[in-house]
Design a protein around this motif. Structure first.
Motif, PDB file in Angstrom:
ATOM      1  N   TRP A   5      -1.833 114.998 -20.363  1.00 33.03           N
ATOM      2  CA  TRP A   5      -0.389 114.771 -20.401  1.00 33.03           C
ATOM      3  C   TRP A   5       0.073 114.031 -19.163  1.00 33.03           C
ATOM      4  O   TRP A   5      -0.358 114.324 -18.050  1.00 33.03           O
ATOM      5  N   TYR A   6       0.974 113.101 -19.354  1.00 36.42           N
ATOM      6  CA  TYR A   6       1.604 112.384 -18.246  1.00 36.42           C
ATOM      7  C   TYR A   6       2.638 113.293 -17.600  1.00 36.42           C
ATOM      8  O   TYR A   6       3.132 114.222 -18.207  1.00 36.42           O
ATOM      9  N   GLY A   7       2.967 113.018 -16.345  1.00 37.48           N
ATOM     10  CA  GLY A   7       3.976 113.805 -15.647  1.00 37.48           C
ATOM     11  C   GLY A   7       3.681 113.890 -14.163  1.00 37.48           C
ATOM     12  O   GLY A   7       2.929 113.096 -13.610  1.00 37.48           O
ATOM     13  N   VAL A  11       2.785 110.417 -12.598  1.00 35.73           N
ATOM     14  CA  VAL A  11       1.930 109.617 -13.468  1.00 35.73           C
ATOM     15  C   VAL A  11       2.739 109.353 -14.737  1.00 35.73           C
ATOM     16  O   VAL A  11       2.810 110.189 -15.633  1.00 35.73           O
ATOM     17  N   ASN A  12       3.386 108.191 -14.763  1.00 33.83           N
ATOM     18  CA  ASN A  12       4.250 107.823 -15.888  1.00 33.83           C
ATOM     19  C   ASN A  12       3.429 107.226 -17.021  1.00 33.83           C
ATOM     20  O   ASN A  12       2.417 106.558 -16.788  1.00 33.83           O
ATOM     21  N   SER A  13       3.891 107.426 -18.222  1.00 30.86           N
ATOM     22  CA  SER A  13       3.184 106.888 -19.379  1.00 30.86           C
ATOM     23  C   SER A  13       3.472 105.398 -19.537  1.00 30.86           C
ATOM     24  O   SER A  13       4.606 104.957 -19.344  1.00 30.86           O
ATOM     25  N   PRO A  14       2.438 104.620 -19.896  1.00 33.59           N
ATOM     26  CA  PRO A  14       2.652 103.191 -20.159  1.00 33.59           C
ATOM     27  C   PRO A  14       3.372 103.005 -21.492  1.00 33.59           C
ATOM     28  O   PRO A  14       3.500 103.943 -22.285  1.00 33.59           O
ATOM     29  N   LYS A  17       4.230 105.698 -25.467  1.00 35.17           N
ATOM     30  CA  LYS A  17       5.546 106.250 -25.794  1.00 35.17           C
ATOM     31  C   LYS A  17       5.640 106.418 -27.314  1.00 35.17           C
ATOM     32  O   LYS A  17       5.044 105.665 -28.071  1.00 35.17           O
ATOM     33  N   PHE A  18       6.387 107.435 -27.732  1.00 34.39           N
ATOM     34  CA  PHE A  18       6.559 107.722 -29.152  1.00 34.39           C
ATOM     35  C   PHE A  18       7.209 106.534 -29.839  1.00 34.39           C
ATOM     36  O   PHE A  18       8.156 105.979 -29.312  1.00 34.39           O
ATOM     37  N   PRO A  19       6.763 106.115 -31.001  1.00 31.76           N
ATOM     38  CA  PRO A  19       5.689 106.561 -31.872  1.00 31.76           C
ATOM     39  C   PRO A  19       4.386 105.788 -31.661  1.00 31.76           C
ATOM     40  O   PRO A  19       3.407 106.028 -32.354  1.00 31.76           O
ATOM     41  N   LEU A  20       4.371 104.859 -30.690  1.00 33.82           N
ATOM     42  CA  LEU A  20       3.171 104.050 -30.471  1.00 33.82           C
ATOM     43  C   LEU A  20       1.986 104.872 -29.977  1.00 33.82           C
ATOM     44  O   LEU A  20       0.838 104.467 -30.156  1.00 33.82           O
ATOM     45  N   ASP A  21       2.243 106.012 -29.341  1.00 31.69           N
ATOM     46  CA  ASP A  21       1.146 106.826 -28.807  1.00 31.69           C
ATOM     47  C   ASP A  21       0.199 107.300 -29.909  1.00 31.69           C
ATOM     48  O   ASP A  21      -1.009 107.352 -29.712  1.00 31.69           O
ATOM     49  N   PHE A  22       0.728 107.602 -31.071  1.00 33.80           N
ATOM     50  CA  PHE A  22      -0.124 108.041 -32.179  1.00 33.80           C
ATOM     51  C   PHE A  22      -1.082 106.923 -32.596  1.00 33.80           C
ATOM     52  O   PHE A  22      -2.267 107.164 -32.822  1.00 33.80           O
ATOM     53  N   ILE A  23      -0.594 105.730 -32.630  1.00 31.42           N
ATOM     54  CA  ILE A  23      -1.429 104.593 -33.026  1.00 31.42           C
ATOM     55  C   ILE A  23      -2.472 104.291 -31.951  1.00 31.42           C
ATOM     56  O   ILE A  23      -3.653 104.131 -32.247  1.00 31.42           O
ATOM     57  N   SER A  24      -2.051 104.233 -30.668  1.00 29.53           N
ATOM     58  CA  SER A  24      -3.003 103.904 -29.595  1.00 29.53           C
ATOM     59  C   SER A  24      -4.039 105.009 -29.397  1.00 29.53           C
ATOM     60  O   SER A  24      -5.176 104.732 -29.017  1.00 29.53           O
ATOM     61  N   ASP A  25      -3.672 106.249 -29.658  1.00 30.37           N
ATOM     62  CA  ASP A  25      -4.630 107.360 -29.513  1.00 30.37           C
ATOM     63  C   ASP A  25      -5.641 107.407 -30.654  1.00 30.37           C
ATOM     64  O   ASP A  25      -6.777 107.820 -30.453  1.00 30.37           O
ATOM     65  N   ASN A  26      -5.232 106.998 -31.854  1.00 29.38           N
ATOM     66  CA  ASN A  26      -6.074 107.242 -33.021  1.00 29.38           C
ATOM     67  C   ASN A  26      -6.584 105.999 -33.743  1.00 29.38           C
ATOM     68  O   ASN A  26      -7.625 106.052 -34.375  1.00 29.38           O
ATOM     69  N   PHE A  27      -5.854 104.909 -33.671  1.00 31.41           N
ATOM     70  CA  PHE A  27      -6.213 103.758 -34.495  1.00 31.41           C
ATOM     71  C   PHE A  27      -6.345 102.443 -33.719  1.00 31.41           C
ATOM     72  O   PHE A  27      -6.245 101.387 -34.300  1.00 31.41           O
ATOM     73  N   ALA A  28      -6.553 102.512 -32.437  1.00 35.49           N
ATOM     74  CA  ALA A  28      -6.613 101.278 -31.643  1.00 35.49           C
ATOM     75  C   ALA A  28      -7.859 100.467 -31.951  1.00 35.49           C
ATOM     76  O   ALA A  28      -7.887  99.267 -31.744  1.00 35.49           O
ATOM     77  N   GLY A  29      -8.890 101.108 -32.428  1.00 35.09           N
ATOM     78  CA  GLY A  29     -10.122 100.394 -32.745  1.00 35.09           C
ATOM     79  C   GLY A  29     -10.974 100.100 -31.534  1.00 35.09           C
ATOM     80  O   GLY A  29     -11.983  99.412 -31.624  1.00 35.09           O
ATOM     81  N   ARG A  30     -10.563 100.604 -30.401  1.00 35.73           N
ATOM     82  CA  ARG A  30     -11.351 100.410 -29.186  1.00 35.73           C
ATOM     83  C   ARG A  30     -11.002 101.508 -28.185  1.00 35.73           C
ATOM     84  O   ARG A  30     -10.037 102.238 -28.341  1.00 35.73           O
ATOM     85  N   HIS A  31     -11.797 101.568 -27.134  1.00 33.80           N
ATOM     86  CA  HIS A  31     -11.600 102.543 -26.060  1.00 33.80           C
ATOM     87  C   HIS A  31     -10.541 102.006 -25.099  1.00 33.80           C
ATOM     88  O   HIS A  31     -10.649 100.887 -24.607  1.00 33.80           O
ATOM     89  N   ILE A  32      -9.503 102.780 -24.847  1.00 33.62           N
ATOM     90  CA  ILE A  32      -8.447 102.390 -23.914  1.00 33.62           C
ATOM     91  C   ILE A  32      -8.530 103.302 -22.696  1.00 33.62           C
ATOM     92  O   ILE A  32      -8.539 104.528 -22.825  1.00 33.62           O
ATOM     93  N   LEU A  33      -8.609 102.719 -21.509  1.00 33.49           N
ATOM     94  CA  LEU A  33      -8.683 103.474 -20.256  1.00 33.49           C
ATOM     95  C   LEU A  33      -7.395 103.269 -19.474  1.00 33.49           C
ATOM     96  O   LEU A  33      -7.016 102.131 -19.174  1.00 33.49           O
ATOM     97  N   ASP A  34      -6.706 104.357 -19.180  1.00 33.68           N
ATOM     98  CA  ASP A  34      -5.534 104.329 -18.314  1.00 33.68           C
ATOM     99  C   ASP A  34      -5.959 104.983 -17.004  1.00 33.68           C
ATOM    100  O   ASP A  34      -6.044 106.202 -16.910  1.00 33.68           O
ATOM    101  N   HIS A  35      -6.284 104.160 -16.010  1.00 34.60           N
ATOM    102  CA  HIS A  35      -6.832 104.641 -14.741  1.00 34.60           C
ATOM    103  C   HIS A  35      -5.821 104.380 -13.632  1.00 34.60           C
ATOM    104  O   HIS A  35      -5.470 103.240 -13.361  1.00 34.60           O
ATOM    105  N   ARG A  36      -5.365 105.448 -12.980  1.00 36.56           N
ATOM    106  CA  ARG A  36      -4.409 105.343 -11.867  1.00 36.56           C
ATOM    107  C   ARG A  36      -5.137 105.713 -10.585  1.00 36.56           C
ATOM    108  O   ARG A  36      -5.985 106.597 -10.571  1.00 36.56           O
ATOM    109  N   GLN A  37      -4.764 105.044  -9.485  1.00 36.17           N
ATOM    110  CA  GLN A  37      -5.370 105.333  -8.183  1.00 36.17           C
ATOM    111  C   GLN A  37      -4.275 105.544  -7.150  1.00 36.17           C
ATOM    112  O   GLN A  37      -3.273 104.821  -7.146  1.00 36.17           O
ATOM    113  N   PHE A  38      -4.495 106.538  -6.286  1.00 33.41           N
ATOM    114  CA  PHE A  38      -3.573 106.845  -5.198  1.00 33.41           C
ATOM    115  C   PHE A  38      -4.384 106.985  -3.913  1.00 33.41           C
ATOM    116  O   PHE A  38      -5.486 107.544  -3.929  1.00 33.41           O
ATOM    117  N   THR A  39      -3.825 106.495  -2.810  1.00 33.70           N
ATOM    118  CA  THR A  39      -4.479 106.601  -1.499  1.00 33.70           C
ATOM    119  C   THR A  39      -3.502 107.261  -0.537  1.00 33.70           C
ATOM    120  O   THR A  39      -2.332 106.882  -0.482  1.00 33.70           O
TER     121      THR A  39
END
Length: 132
Positions: free
Chosen positions: A52-54, A74-77, A81-103
């Motif tokens: 979960w983002y937050g 950690v904000n959601s891209p 966001k609803f309703p696109l999250d359902f599609i990107s989580d389940n039907f994107a057809g590829r692996h999506i990496l959301d990688h955040r870095q903090f120093t």
């Protein structure tokens, strides 16, 4: 033409999607113990996966340095966001990496001069004796 479009849409829907969310924390200097929301993660640079983002509480501890506690957001891209999250989580057809870095920069611990500590202790004792 309509049948081909329907077959194409059906093929796209059966392609699995996969969303991977990760945060990496760096410290300067490296090697600080990382705690996220009170849970030990490891020594920096360290990473953790999340669902979960937050907002997360990040705490860094290193001998000889002040403990550093920060709240990171950690904000959601847009695609999460609803309703696109359902599609990107389940039907994107590829692996999506959301990688955040903090120093985070660690500050050396200031050593108290023993005379200052004794003066402060005497002051506190006097206040306690006089009921202040």
């Amino acid at each position: 033409m309509g049948c081909r479009l329907l077959i194409l849409v059906m093929c796209l829907l059966i392609l699995p999607g996969c969303m991977h969310r990760r945060v990496t924390i760096h410290s300067v200097p490296e090697g600080a113990l990382l705690k996220v929301d009170g849970k030990d993660i490891g020594y920096t640079p360290a990473h953790f996966d999340f669902t979960w983002y937050g907002t997360r509480e990040v705490q860094l501890l290193l001998d000889g340095y002040e403990t550093r506690t920060e709240m990171i957001e950690v904000n959601s891209p847009w695609y999460q966001k609803f309703p696109l999250d359902f599609i990107s989580d389940n039907f994107a057809g590829r692996h999506i990496l959301d990688h955040r870095q903090f120093t985070f920069q660690m500050r050396p611990r200031r050593t108290d001069v023993s005379g200052d500590v004794i003066k402060r202790g005497n002051s506190l004792r006097n206040e306690a004796l006089h009921g202040q």
